[in-house]
Scaffold this motif. Structure first.
Motif, PDB file in Angstrom:
ATOM      1  N   VAL A  28       0.841  -1.202   0.000  1.00 46.03           N
ATOM      2  CA  VAL A  28       0.000   0.000   0.000  1.00 46.03           C
ATOM      3  C   VAL A  28       0.872   1.247   0.000  1.00 46.03           C
ATOM      4  O   VAL A  28       0.639   2.199  -0.758  1.00 46.03           O
ATOM      5  N   SER A  32       1.448   3.847  -3.287  1.00 40.90           N
ATOM      6  CA  SER A  32       1.006   5.246  -3.184  1.00 40.90           C
ATOM      7  C   SER A  32       1.969   6.187  -3.899  1.00 40.90           C
ATOM      8  O   SER A  32       1.608   7.334  -4.176  1.00 40.90           O
ATOM      9  N   ASN A 234      -4.384   4.139  -2.299  1.00 38.57           N
ATOM     10  CA  ASN A 234      -3.185   3.759  -1.547  1.00 38.57           C
ATOM     11  C   ASN A 234      -2.612   4.950  -0.785  1.00 38.57           C
ATOM     12  O   ASN A 234      -2.113   4.803   0.341  1.00 38.57           O
ATOM     13  N   THR A 238      -2.180   5.123   3.249  1.00 43.15           N
ATOM     14  CA  THR A 238      -0.892   5.438   3.869  1.00 43.15           C
ATOM     15  C   THR A 238      -1.031   6.624   4.822  1.00 43.15           C
ATOM     16  O   THR A 238      -0.432   6.639   5.911  1.00 43.15           O
TER      17      THR A 238
END
Length: 274
Positions: A28, A32, A234, A238
């Motif tokens: 993830v 991002s 993502n 985060t």
């Protein structure tokens, strides 16, 4: 041979569990910053998805609402848990069993059943859905986890310091503020961080009790991933991890929390009770 094989198998299983737990989280974070819009391969480093997420008004509004709900839920849950734990300490054995049953019933009860019951109760008694309903609903089950944490600290806490303060003439309120609460501070902080994480992560209660007026960020993410998983999602995930991780890192650096195997700063001693 048998003695060596056991720890080796345990190490392999532990490594497998940790990999299965943290590898998706690492993906993830990495994705991002992935420039590939389809996330099929690594396309280079980019901050485009973070910029798009920060410029999305709906995402920012839902994030702000989630922080408000999480803060209110944390304050309410920890206050209820602290009151329950202090009462549990002085209660009779029968009353303790009753409280323990109520607490663990909220923990083992499936969240979707709890959320459905709260929703039907709100409809039955005319309670409007929205932010207040989400806070109350989340506090119902989050306060149970917080109670268990604070009770665990109270069960190992003796009464010597409180008895000494009482012998010196300190009133009950002074003993609570100067002796009991400082000793309980690490468990209260841990309970607050756990409730904060649970609230920011909650989807079921927020979806049942939010109605059309309140949409938290996890509910928005659930709606987005039903269509497609974009790099923007993502970035949002985060950011949520950072929101929950930074307070823990800060408290660990200040010695307010300890982890197994480390010695943190001991809680401050009781204030002068005279």
């Amino acid at each position: 041979m048998t003695g060596r094989r056991g720890p080796r198998i345990a190490s392999v299983l532990t490594g497998f569990v940790l990999t299965a737990l943290y590898a998706p989280i690492a993906l993830v974070v990495v994705n991002s910053f992935n420039a590939d819009e389809r996330l099929a391969s690594w396309g280079g480093v980019t901050f485009r998805w973070w910029v798009e997420a920060m410029n999305d008004t709906r995402i920012l509004e839902d994030l702000w609402l989630s922080l408000i709900v999480a803060s209110a839920t944390t304050i309410l849950s920890v206050s209820l848990a602290l009151a329950d734990a202090l009462w549990w300490r002085r209660a009779s054995s029968r009353a303790r069993r009753l409280l323990d049953g109520v607490v663990f019933a909220r923990i083992v009860l499936p969240e979707v059943v709890l959320a459905l019951g709260l929703f039907l109760g709100a409809e039955q008694f005319g309670v409007p859905l929205g932010i207040a309903a989400i806070v109350i609903g989340q506090a119902v089950f989050c306060s149970a986890y917080a109670t268990v944490l604070i009770q665990a600290r109270l069960s190992t806490m003796g009464t010597e310091l409180e008895d000494a303060a009482a012998d010196l003439g300190a009133p009950p309120g002074r003993i609570l503020r100067g002796v009991t609460l400082p000793v309980l501070a690490p468990s209260v902080l841990a309970a607050g961080l756990m409730v904060l994480t649970f609230s920011l992560d909650d989807v079921v209660v927020a979806q049942f009790l939010g109605g059309t007026e309140a949409e938290t960020l996890p509910v928005l993410l659930l709606g987005k991933i039903r269509l497609t998983v974009s790099p923007e999602i993502n970035a949002i995930g985060t950011a949520l991890m950072l929101v929950t991780a930074l307070p823990v890192i800060f408290l660990l650096s200040k010695g307010r929390l300890t982890v197994p195997g480390r010695r943190g700063r001991p809680p401050e001693g009781p204030a002068d009770a005279s």
